[in-house]
Design a protein around this motif. Structure first.
Motif, PDB file in Angstrom:
ATOM      1  N   ARG A 122       0.834  -1.210   0.000  1.00  0.00           N
ATOM      2  CA  ARG A 122       0.000   0.000   0.000  1.00  0.00           C
ATOM      3  C   ARG A 122       0.865   1.255   0.000  1.00  0.00           C
ATOM      4  N   ALA A 123       1.908   1.273   0.831  1.00  0.00           N
ATOM      5  CA  ALA A 123       2.776   2.451   0.935  1.00  0.00           C
ATOM      6  C   ALA A 123       3.506   2.738  -0.376  1.00  0.00           C
ATOM      7  N   SER A 124       3.805   1.699  -1.122  1.00  0.00           N
ATOM      8  CA  SER A 124       4.528   1.857  -2.395  1.00  0.00           C
ATOM      9  C   SER A 124       3.601   1.894  -3.604  1.00  0.00           C
ATOM     10  N   ASP A 125       2.301   1.785  -3.342  1.00  0.00           N
ATOM     11  CA  ASP A 125       1.300   1.753  -4.405  1.00  0.00           C
ATOM     12  C   ASP A 125       1.573   0.620  -5.397  1.00  0.00           C
ATOM     13  N   LEU A 126       1.888  -0.543  -4.838  1.00  0.00           N
ATOM     14  CA  LEU A 126       2.135  -1.744  -5.636  1.00  0.00           C
ATOM     15  C   LEU A 126       1.031  -2.763  -5.369  1.00  0.00           C
ATOM     16  N   PRO A 127       0.783  -3.658  -6.300  1.00  0.00           N
ATOM     17  CA  PRO A 127      -0.133  -4.771  -6.005  1.00  0.00           C
ATOM     18  C   PRO A 127       0.431  -5.616  -4.863  1.00  0.00           C
ATOM     19  N   SER A 128      -0.429  -6.024  -3.953  1.00  0.00           N
ATOM     20  CA  SER A 128       0.029  -6.811  -2.809  1.00  0.00           C
ATOM     21  C   SER A 128       0.696  -8.113  -3.246  1.00  0.00           C
ATOM     22  N   SER A 129       0.193  -8.725  -4.307  1.00  0.00           N
ATOM     23  CA  SER A 129       0.799  -9.973  -4.792  1.00  0.00           C
ATOM     24  C   SER A 129       2.220  -9.761  -5.295  1.00  0.00           C
ATOM     25  N   LEU A 130       2.482  -8.610  -5.909  1.00  0.00           N
ATOM     26  CA  LEU A 130       3.839  -8.317  -6.358  1.00  0.00           C
ATOM     27  C   LEU A 130       4.775  -8.156  -5.165  1.00  0.00           C
ATOM     28  N   GLU A 131       4.329  -7.472  -4.133  1.00  0.00           N
ATOM     29  CA  GLU A 131       5.166  -7.302  -2.937  1.00  0.00           C
ATOM     30  C   GLU A 131       5.499  -8.659  -2.317  1.00  0.00           C
ATOM     31  N   VAL A 132       4.521  -9.540  -2.224  1.00  0.00           N
ATOM     32  CA  VAL A 132       4.773 -10.872  -1.676  1.00  0.00           C
ATOM     33  C   VAL A 132       5.729 -11.645  -2.584  1.00  0.00           C
ATOM     34  N   ALA A 133       5.576 -11.501  -3.893  1.00  0.00           N
ATOM     35  CA  ALA A 133       6.489 -12.167  -4.831  1.00  0.00           C
ATOM     36  C   ALA A 133       7.916 -11.678  -4.639  1.00  0.00           C
ATOM     37  N   VAL A 134       8.091 -10.372  -4.451  1.00  0.00           N
ATOM     38  CA  VAL A 134       9.422  -9.813  -4.206  1.00  0.00           C
ATOM     39  C   VAL A 134      10.019 -10.431  -2.936  1.00  0.00           C
ATOM     40  N   LEU A 135       9.217 -10.522  -1.887  1.00  0.00           N
ATOM     41  CA  LEU A 135       9.708 -11.091  -0.624  1.00  0.00           C
ATOM     42  C   LEU A 135      10.038 -12.573  -0.768  1.00  0.00           C
ATOM     43  N   LEU A 136       9.233 -13.299  -1.535  1.00  0.00           N
ATOM     44  CA  LEU A 136       9.514 -14.722  -1.761  1.00  0.00           C
ATOM     45  C   LEU A 136      10.816 -14.906  -2.540  1.00  0.00           C
ATOM     46  N   ALA A 137      11.002 -14.134  -3.592  1.00  0.00           N
ATOM     47  CA  ALA A 137      12.248 -14.219  -4.364  1.00  0.00           C
ATOM     48  C   ALA A 137      13.435 -13.836  -3.485  1.00  0.00           C
ATOM     49  N   HIS A 138      13.280 -12.769  -2.728  1.00  0.00           N
ATOM     50  CA  HIS A 138      14.337 -12.295  -1.829  1.00  0.00           C
ATOM     51  C   HIS A 138      14.718 -13.383  -0.820  1.00  0.00           C
ATOM     52  N   GLY A 139      13.705 -13.952  -0.179  1.00  0.00           N
ATOM     53  CA  GLY A 139      13.963 -14.997   0.817  1.00  0.00           C
ATOM     54  C   GLY A 139      14.604 -16.234   0.217  1.00  0.00           C
ATOM     55  N   THR A 140      14.159 -16.610  -0.974  1.00  0.00           N
ATOM     56  CA  THR A 140      14.731 -17.786  -1.640  1.00  0.00           C
ATOM     57  C   THR A 140      16.197 -17.558  -1.990  1.00  0.00           C
ATOM     58  N   LEU A 141      16.501 -16.381  -2.501  1.00  0.00           N
ATOM     59  CA  LEU A 141      17.902 -16.075  -2.834  1.00  0.00           C
ATOM     60  C   LEU A 141      18.780 -16.065  -1.580  1.00  0.00           C
TER      61      LEU A 141
END
Length: 177
Positions: A122-141
């Motif tokens: 919400r703070a970045s005006d991004l879709p919530s699913s995209l934010e979760v995807a970023v966190l999943l990719a980040h955590g996996t890496l």
């Protein structure tokens, strides 16, 4: 084949199958086969406890990774090949990198604070699913040995590359979207 177990301990609706596919895609993009990862979505209280216990920070964070093995990324990605295992992992590590049969290598756990992810979206005006995807990719890496605090941007670059490969729409659909 990589195995991804997903647990949602929150009220935020999460498409567990899509989460598992996203993490598996990141692993495959890094040349990893035959590995097992756990992803858990938690609330703020639990995330704060984990962050305090494991990082000494008494605050909520968005994502934590708990690798069970040591990796040394070799650049990954397009032609870079898979991450390199630390030498002491021996035959199991070699089998995972080669994709041959054998016991799965337990890479570790990714924990995401669902509420924090939604707030950041919400703070970045991004879709919530995209934010979760970023966190999943980040955590996996992170599970694969990438470290954004020490790699001069290598992890951020690789994260952007793998996000181009994954399907993220519909991972999470909060009632407020």
């Amino acid at each position: 084949m990589n195995v991804v177990e997903v647990v949602n301990d929150t009220r935020t609706p999460v498409d567990e199958e899509l989460v598992a596919r996203l993490v598996a895609t990141v692993l495959e993009a890094e040349g990893v086969a035959g590995a097992e990862v756990s992803v858990t979505f938690v609330g703020e209280r639990r995330m704060r406890e984990l962050n305090r216990e494991h990082r000494g920070r008494d605050e909520v964070t968005d994502v934590l990774s708990f690798p069970l093995e040591e990796w040394e990324p070799d650049g990954g990605g397009n032609g870079g090949g898979a991450a390199s295992f630390a030498p002491d992992l021996g035959e199991v590590a070699a089998a995972v990198v080669a994709g041959t049969a054998g016991p799965p290598l337990l890479l570790g756990d990714i924990v995401i604070c669902a509420r924090r992810a939604l707030e950041q979206a919400r703070a970045s005006d991004l879709p919530s699913s995209l934010e979760v995807a970023v966190l999943l990719a980040h955590g996996t890496l992170h599970l694969l040995g990438y470290d954004h605090e020490a790699d001069a941007g290598q992890m951020a670059l690789r994260q952007a590359e793998v996000l181009e490969l994954v399907e993220w729409e519909g991972i999470v659909v909060p009632a407020t979207d």
